[in-house]
Scaffold this motif. Sequence first.
Motif, short mmCIF file in Angstrom:
data_model
loop_
_atom_site.label_atom_id
_atom_site.label_comp_id
_atom_site.label_asym_id
_atom_site.label_seq_id
_atom_site.Cartn_x
_atom_site.Cartn_y
_atom_site.Cartn_z
N ARG A 19 0.81 -1.22 0.00
CA ARG A 19 0.00 0.00 0.00
C ARG A 19 0.85 1.27 0.00
N ALA A 20 2.06 1.19 0.54
CA ALA A 20 2.91 2.37 0.73
C ALA A 20 3.46 2.90 -0.58
N GLN A 21 3.45 4.22 -0.70
CA GLN A 21 4.09 4.88 -1.83
C GLN A 21 5.57 5.11 -1.52
N MET A 22 5.89 5.20 -0.22
CA MET A 22 7.29 5.35 0.20
C MET A 22 7.49 4.56 1.49
N LEU A 23 8.66 3.95 1.60
CA LEU A 23 9.07 3.25 2.81
C LEU A 23 10.46 3.72 3.17
N LEU A 24 10.64 4.15 4.40
CA LEU A 24 11.97 4.52 4.88
C LEU A 24 12.35 3.57 6.01
N VAL A 25 13.60 3.15 6.01
CA VAL A 25 14.14 2.28 7.04
C VAL A 25 15.15 3.10 7.83
N ALA A 26 14.96 3.17 9.14
CA ALA A 26 15.83 4.00 9.97
C ALA A 26 16.31 3.23 11.19
N ASN A 27 17.46 3.62 11.68
CA ASN A 27 17.97 3.11 12.94
C ASN A 27 17.40 4.01 14.03
N TYR A 28 16.68 3.45 14.96
CA TYR A 28 16.05 4.28 15.99
C TYR A 28 16.78 4.19 17.32
N ARG A 29 17.93 3.55 17.36
CA ARG A 29 18.68 3.40 18.61
C ARG A 29 19.01 4.78 19.17
N GLY A 30 18.71 4.98 20.43
CA GLY A 30 18.97 6.26 21.08
C GLY A 30 17.72 7.08 21.32
N LEU A 31 16.62 6.69 20.69
CA LEU A 31 15.37 7.41 20.93
C LEU A 31 14.68 6.84 22.16
N THR A 32 14.14 7.73 22.98
CA THR A 32 13.36 7.28 24.12
C THR A 32 11.96 6.90 23.63
N VAL A 33 11.19 6.27 24.47
CA VAL A 33 9.82 5.90 24.12
C VAL A 33 9.00 7.16 23.83
N ALA A 34 9.22 8.21 24.61
CA ALA A 34 8.49 9.47 24.40
C ALA A 34 8.86 10.09 23.05
N GLU A 35 10.15 10.05 22.70
CA GLU A 35 10.58 10.61 21.42
C GLU A 35 10.02 9.79 20.25
N LEU A 36 10.01 8.49 20.41
CA LEU A 36 9.46 7.63 19.36
C LEU A 36 7.96 7.89 19.20
N SER A 37 7.27 8.11 20.29
CA SER A 37 5.84 8.46 20.23
C SER A 37 5.63 9.80 19.52
N GLU A 38 6.50 10.75 19.78
CA GLU A 38 6.42 12.07 19.13
C GLU A 38 6.66 11.94 17.62
N LEU A 39 7.64 11.12 17.25
CA LEU A 39 7.91 10.87 15.82
C LEU A 39 6.70 10.23 15.15
N ARG A 40 6.12 9.26 15.81
CA ARG A 40 4.93 8.60 15.25
C ARG A 40 3.80 9.61 15.05
N LYS A 41 3.63 10.50 16.03
CA LYS A 41 2.57 11.51 15.94
C LYS A 41 2.80 12.43 14.75
#
Length: 174
Positions: A19-41
């Motif tokens: 379904r995706a028109q774009m897919l990005l693969v990233a290394n998320y090591r170093g992000l806190t749960v709160a930061e990951l939630s903010e990125l998702r938002k």
Amino acid sequence: MPTQAKVATVAELTERLNRAQMLLVANYRGLTVAELSELRKKVREKGGEVIIAKNTLTRLAAREAGKTDIEEFLGGPTALAFSYDDIPGVAKAIDDFFKASKKDIKIKGGLVGTSKITGADVERVAKMPTRDDSLAKILGGINAPASRIVGGLKGVMRNIAYILGAHAQKGAEG
């Protein structure tokens, strides 16, 4: 023997990849749960989503979806960002977030349509006009000639009104 949960995860990832028109693969090591939630938002606001998935299951889903080009990016802790509608908007949201976080988080690469991109290409994708910007430019281009025609007709009508008014005033005087 794969568990039912893993089979369901692979099926869900395959559906997202298709379904995706774009897919990005990233290394998320170093992000806190709160930061990951903010990125998702931030990504969700642009019509995309960010998920964490096991590399092995993602590899299986990529093979099922025929998108094996991403396999080289699947190593270490991996976050997957999908864009279903606004490719530049999602890329910009991710790029801006990673720059603002000032952590050593890198986009490994991904796919735009069927074209493989590297982490360096993401910044160029982020600078592309968004879908809304492109539509506004197209509509502005379509609307501009009509606006000029209407403006021209108004000018002609105004000149006719002045001439008739002057003619009527001259007739009233004479």
